[in-house]
Design an enzyme around this catalytic site. Structure first.
Site, mmCIF file in Angstrom:
data_model
loop_
_atom_site.group_PDB
_atom_site.id
_atom_site.type_symbol
_atom_site.label_atom_id
_atom_site.label_comp_id
_atom_site.label_asym_id
_atom_site.label_seq_id
_atom_site.Cartn_x
_atom_site.Cartn_y
_atom_site.Cartn_z
ATOM 1 N N LYS A 61 -4.246 -25.982 -22.144
ATOM 2 C CA LYS A 61 -5.124 -25.879 -23.519
ATOM 3 C C LYS A 61 -4.350 -26.680 -24.701
ATOM 4 O O LYS A 61 -3.350 -26.215 -25.039
ATOM 5 C CB LYS A 61 -4.993 -24.508 -23.879
ATOM 6 C CG LYS A 61 -6.145 -24.283 -25.009
ATOM 7 C CD LYS A 61 -5.898 -23.062 -26.130
ATOM 8 C CE LYS A 61 -4.810 -23.267 -27.188
ATOM 9 N NZ LYS A 61 -5.447 -24.516 -28.124
ATOM 10 N N GLU A 80 8.801 -22.796 -25.435
ATOM 11 C CA GLU A 80 9.599 -24.003 -26.244
ATOM 12 C C GLU A 80 9.186 -23.455 -27.563
ATOM 13 O O GLU A 80 8.228 -23.940 -28.095
ATOM 14 C CB GLU A 80 9.404 -24.970 -25.718
ATOM 15 C CG GLU A 80 9.543 -25.478 -24.173
ATOM 16 C CD GLU A 80 11.282 -25.573 -23.961
ATOM 17 O OE1 GLU A 80 11.945 -25.322 -24.921
ATOM 18 O OE2 GLU A 80 11.649 -25.616 -22.795
ATOM 19 N N CYS A 130 9.893 -30.101 -33.775
ATOM 20 C CA CYS A 130 10.683 -28.887 -33.546
ATOM 21 C C CYS A 130 12.206 -29.240 -33.651
ATOM 22 O O CYS A 130 13.025 -28.418 -33.957
ATOM 23 C CB CYS A 130 10.436 -28.289 -32.205
ATOM 24 S SG CYS A 130 10.627 -29.622 -30.814
ATOM 25 N N GLU A 181 11.430 -22.733 -41.014
ATOM 26 C CA GLU A 181 10.988 -23.876 -40.346
ATOM 27 C C GLU A 181 9.717 -24.375 -41.377
ATOM 28 O O GLU A 181 8.613 -23.920 -41.233
ATOM 29 C CB GLU A 181 10.551 -23.801 -38.853
ATOM 30 C CG GLU A 181 10.237 -24.941 -38.377
ATOM 31 C CD GLU A 181 9.572 -25.033 -36.709
ATOM 32 O OE1 GLU A 181 8.797 -24.120 -36.623
ATOM 33 O OE2 GLU A 181 9.982 -25.830 -35.963
HETATM 34 P P1 NAD Z 1 1.244 -22.830 -32.774
HETATM 35 O O1 NAD Z 1 2.250 -21.674 -32.138
HETATM 36 O O2 NAD Z 1 0.411 -22.421 -33.747
HETATM 37 O O3 NAD Z 1 -0.019 -23.332 -31.608
HETATM 38 C C1 NAD Z 1 0.754 -23.762 -30.491
HETATM 39 C C2 NAD Z 1 -0.636 -23.566 -29.462
HETATM 40 O O4 NAD Z 1 -0.524 -22.105 -29.203
HETATM 41 C C3 NAD Z 1 -1.580 -24.211 -29.830
HETATM 42 O O5 NAD Z 1 -2.245 -24.683 -28.811
HETATM 43 C C4 NAD Z 1 -2.584 -23.076 -30.409
HETATM 44 O O6 NAD Z 1 -3.918 -23.143 -30.353
HETATM 45 C C5 NAD Z 1 -2.114 -21.946 -29.308
HETATM 46 N N1 NAD Z 1 -2.127 -20.503 -29.793
HETATM 47 C C6 NAD Z 1 -2.028 -19.952 -31.159
HETATM 48 N N2 NAD Z 1 -2.438 -18.798 -31.130
HETATM 49 C C7 NAD Z 1 -2.435 -18.283 -29.862
HETATM 50 C C8 NAD Z 1 -2.475 -16.785 -29.128
HETATM 51 N N3 NAD Z 1 -2.614 -15.949 -29.982
HETATM 52 N N4 NAD Z 1 -2.413 -16.958 -28.043
HETATM 53 C C9 NAD Z 1 -2.512 -17.954 -27.236
HETATM 54 N N5 NAD Z 1 -2.177 -19.308 -27.773
HETATM 55 C C10 NAD Z 1 -2.288 -19.427 -29.120
HETATM 56 O O7 NAD Z 1 2.167 -24.153 -32.912
HETATM 57 P P2 NAD Z 1 1.737 -25.317 -33.625
HETATM 58 O O8 NAD Z 1 1.555 -25.105 -34.954
HETATM 59 O O9 NAD Z 1 0.729 -26.139 -32.964
HETATM 60 O O10 NAD Z 1 3.110 -26.199 -33.437
HETATM 61 C C11 NAD Z 1 4.185 -26.323 -33.994
HETATM 62 C C12 NAD Z 1 5.190 -25.441 -33.552
HETATM 63 O O11 NAD Z 1 5.483 -25.883 -32.280
HETATM 64 C C13 NAD Z 1 6.728 -25.574 -34.273
HETATM 65 O O12 NAD Z 1 6.801 -24.301 -34.672
HETATM 66 C C14 NAD Z 1 7.440 -26.191 -33.527
HETATM 67 O O13 NAD Z 1 8.889 -26.086 -33.604
HETATM 68 C C15 NAD Z 1 6.917 -25.928 -32.000
HETATM 69 N N6 NAD Z 1 7.419 -27.077 -31.281
HETATM 70 C C16 NAD Z 1 8.470 -26.725 -30.295
HETATM 71 C C17 NAD Z 1 8.814 -27.957 -29.337
HETATM 72 C C18 NAD Z 1 9.997 -27.382 -28.167
HETATM 73 O O14 NAD Z 1 10.141 -28.124 -27.534
HETATM 74 N N7 NAD Z 1 10.672 -26.274 -28.678
HETATM 75 C C19 NAD Z 1 8.134 -28.958 -29.267
HETATM 76 C C20 NAD Z 1 6.992 -28.958 -30.122
HETATM 77 C C21 NAD Z 1 6.715 -28.146 -31.125
#
Ligand code: NAD
Length: 500
Positions: A192, A268, A303, A402
């Site tokens: 997804k 992650e 991140c 963040e």
């Molecule tokens: P997000 O948590 O909003 O969304 C991530 C994914 O989860 C998306 O595909 C989203 O549609 C899905 N999602 C949202 N609500 C959900 C739910 N209730 N159940 C299941 N899936 C759901 O994050 P984002 O805004 O897309 O990305 C930014 C975040 O990702 C930041 O916090 C960043 O630090 C983190 N990030 C971490 C890494 C790492 O390797 N640690 C790498 C890249 C990004």
């Protein structure tokens, strides 16, 4: 498609782009069962790029069924490792052949600078698939040290059906970091992508089929997180979920697992990463450029963004002066322009969130020394200037949360102990950088900082051979990249044999 980093060539390539907008289930593109679609917005213009299938629980279920069937039939999981390797190497070759197109899709969909997509995200992804493919027939299982009347084999088996949930900040690359080890270890997968950035993964599905990955092994369902992300995580026939995203949503996934089938959850998550500069650090020009890259690269939507600069009091004025000077190199502009280093924020609500943090920095008494405004308003895009706050105190919101935008908070210290305490003063623990010419200090401090990756005298996330993931609330069980990423997608089985 080969793509040159020239405006004319890029413009021509954009005009030829075709979007794949349907879900990819069991080897075919299909509409959402409901027939619904949603608009994918170009964050550099605020205008829709295309309409994408808005999948729901029924589509997730169809994808999981296809993945389960492919897994049980063993068309991928039971294929000899050397054959799986050949298919994945072909997959990597085909991605490379389509590098320009995939880079453009991420550039348009996520607002990422084309230069970054073409020279970093996509080449890294190709290398990632190759690395995991090559590892398939290099790692051995084990035989336990039993007595002569027994043979005990400890073997790794694929987990089964895995859900991979991706963020929008590195749409293709995060896909590669998940899919490389998931497929290498013989699993079937339902991906997804983030709602905002599905285009490159939808195209990837077709490339996977062309490479010879059997129907049902790799499925891609686009749509909203709270709808299909949740459906995937609660699905009783999914064995594990590999997630990259925010700590808030990651926490929710653990509930879903507990409420459903105790599926394995690999997370992650976010970061509030320190960059520590000691008074015995080397060339300040070099450090200034590294520090800017660490916080502003990928618009700070990263991140591992080093959003807290923790600098020795003696060096602060000199270092900040250089950083302000070099910040001119961080050109804000259209992501399609090869000169651009900072594109737009992903969407309007996120832009407002970042601007809100900038306001909170001002209100709480930090000193704005660079940027702080929305930029390029006339484009309709969600641009914000690279921003630096001096005089930040550890309790301020901009030092704790963040921001996920190009905003740096500068804090100072006097002693090594103070620097370590400040670096660790966060709920997160993803990455850190430190600068010192004293090897003993560098080693001591690198070990004292609680983070998954600590880079010394540079900003780096390591390479394909090194694990990437977080301590504390930056992760849960998970590591992307390296052979360690394989282990989390496998079960361990003991086969104990009685010999006569
Ligand atoms: P997000 O948590 O909003 O969304 C991530 C994914 O989860 C998306 O595909 C989203 O549609 C899905 N999602 C949202 N609500 C959900 C739910 N209730 N159940 C299941 N899936 C759901 O994050 P984002 O805004 O897309 O990305 C930014 C975040 O990702 C930041 O916090 C960043 O630090 C983190 N990030 C971490 C890494 C790492 O390797 N640690 C790498 C890249 C990004």
């Amino acid at each position: 498609m080969n793509l040159k980093l020239e405006s004319k060539a890029i413009k021509a390539a954009v005009s030829q782009l075709k979007f794949r907008t349907q879900a990819f289930i069991d080897g075919r593109y299909v509409n959402a069962a409901s027939g619904k679609t949603y608009a994918s917005i170009n964050p550099a213009t605020g205008k829709p790029l295309t309409e994408i299938a808005a999948c729901e629980a029924a589509d997730v279920d169809a994808a999981v069924k296809a993945a389960r069937r492919s897994f049980e039939q063993g068309v991928w999981a039971k294929r000899p490792p050397a054959e799986r390797k050949q298919v994945l190497l072909r997959f990597a070759d085909l991605i490379e052949e389509n590098l320009g197109e995939l880079a453009l899709l991420d550039c348009l969909d996520a607002g990422k600078p084309i230069t970054d997509c073409l020279t970093m995200d996509l080449p890294d992804s190709v290398h990632c698939f190759r690395w995991h493919a090559e590892a398939i027939d290099k790692e051995y299982d084990r035989v336990a040290p039993t007595g002569p009347a027994n043979v005990a084999m400890i073997i790794r088996e694929p987990l089964g059906v895995i859900g991979a949930i991706l963020p929008w900040n590195f749409p293709f690359q995060m896909g590669a970091w998940k899919l490389g080890p998931i497929l290498a270890t013989g699993n079937s997968v339902v991906v997804k992508p983030a709602r905002q950035t599905s285009l490159s993964l939808l195209r990837l599905a077709e490339i996977a089929a062309e490479a010879g990955i059997p129907d049902g092994v790799l499925n891609v369902v686009p749509g909203g997180g709270s709808v299909i992300g949740a459906a995937l995580c609660k699905h009783p026939d999914v064995d594990a979920v590999a997630f990259t995203g925010s700590t808030e949503v990651g926490r929710q996934l653990l509930h879903y697992s507990a409420e459903s089938n105790l599926k394995r959850v690999v997370l992650e998550l976010g970061g509030k990463n320190p960059q520590v500069v000691f008074d015995d650090a080397g060339d300040l020009d070099y450090i200034a450029r590294q520090a800017l890259n660490c916080v502003f690269w990928n618009m700070g939507e990263n991140c591992s963004s080093g959003s807290r600069l923790i600098v020795h009091r003696k060096l602060k004025a000199k270092l900040l002066a250089r950083m302000i000077e070099f910040s001119r190199e961080w050109i804000v502009g259209s992501p399609l322009d090869p000169a651009t280093k900072i594109g737009p924020m992903i969407e309007e609500s996120h832009l407002n969130k970042v601007l809100g943090y900038i306001e909170s920095g001002k209100k709480e008494g930090a000193k704005l020394i660079l940027g702080g405004q929305r930029a390029l308003l006339k484009t309709g895009g969600y641009f914000v200037e690279p921003t630096i706050f001096d005089g930040v105190k550890p309790g301020m919101t901009i030092a704790r949360e963040e921001i996920f935008g190009p905003v740096l908070s500068v804090l100072t210290f006097n002693t090594e102990e103070e620097a370590i305490a400040l670096a660790n003063d966060t709920q997160y623990g993803l990455t850190a950088s430190l600068y010192s010419e004293n090897v003993s200090r560098a080693n001591r401090v690198a070990r004292a900082i609680r983070a998954g990756t600590v880079s010394v005298n540079c900003f780096s996330e390591g390479d394909a051979t090194t694990p990437f993931g977080g301590y504390k609330q930056s992760g849960f069980f998970g590591r992307d990249k390296s052979i360690f990423a394989h282990h989390q997608y496998c079960e361990l089985k003991t086969i104990w044999m009685q010999l006569t």
